[in-house]
Design a protein around this motif. Structure first.
Motif: not given
Length: 208
Positions: A25-48
């Motif tokens: 599920w995460l990979t699908r969103w990462l693919d979209i962000l990468e295709d649009e060249r959005w700067p992704l700082a990280g993927v964080q866990s709400p629990a943490l």
């Protein structure tokens, strides 16, 4: 991430592991962000990200367990001490078991108490404050079952009350605010997915 070393004995290092149960599920969103060249700082866990939230709620409590339910995910149980999150787990709850959710919360709180003692994160006779995040309309049904025990002491807070303590109008932006206030962390995104973020940082430094 490291939780430090034990205070006694061999002073073994404690490590907090976390992972994704459905990374596709995460990979699908990462693919979209990468295709649009959005700067992704990280993927964080709400629990943490819960530590600063609960510290505003109960700053004097040394150790606590946090319980919250989301219909699309299940029951989230998180244990926090002075150093931060030490344990968090997602407990699936079937639709047919929702009527018994208060009993399930009590059962999981008792189970957590025993488990934490076995890990030496708490002594076996130490009380544990359990904060349940729930709408105020659900409090009477929860309180009828989740009453104080010998070692379990229950408290209640609504999502909007947590948001108010953070200066937010509603709870929808609660974890977004917690993520923004901390320096960028990356819990789950592969390093190569951060390429456009590093390019953005480099361009920002050159503009200085």
């Amino acid at each position: 991430s490291s939780l430090g070393r034990e205070a006694q004995g061999r002073r073994d290092e404690r490590i907090l592991f976390s992972g994704l149960r459905a990374p596709e599920w995460l990979t699908r969103w990462l693919d979209i962000l990468e295709d649009e060249r959005w700067p992704l700082a990280g993927v964080q866990s709400p629990a943490l990200l819960t530590t600063p939230l609960v510290r505003r709620m109960a700053p004097m409590v040394r150790r606590m367990a946090l319980l919250g339910f989301h219909p699309s995910a299940g029951l989230r149980q998180t244990f926090i001490d002075e150093q931060g999150v030490k344990l968090s787990r997602l407990i699936p709850v079937a639709d047919e078991d929702l009527a018994a959710l208060p009993e399930r919360m009590l059962e999981e709180s008792r189970r957590a108490l025993q488990f934490l003692a076995s890990l030496r994160l708490m002594s076996r006779d130490e009380p544990l404050a359990v904060w349940i995040i729930a709408p105020k309309a659900d409090w009477p049904a929860l309180a009828a079952v989740c009453s104080d025990q010998d070692q379990l002491h229950f408290h209640w807070v609504t999502p909007d009350e947590l948001a108010g303590q953070a200066g937010l109008a509603n709870a929808e932006m609660l974890f977004v605010e917690a993520a923004v206030r901390q320096r960028p962390h990356n819990h789950y995104a592969p390093t190569e997915r951060l390429w456009y973020y590093h390019l953005w940082l480099a361009a920002k430094m050159l503009r200085w």
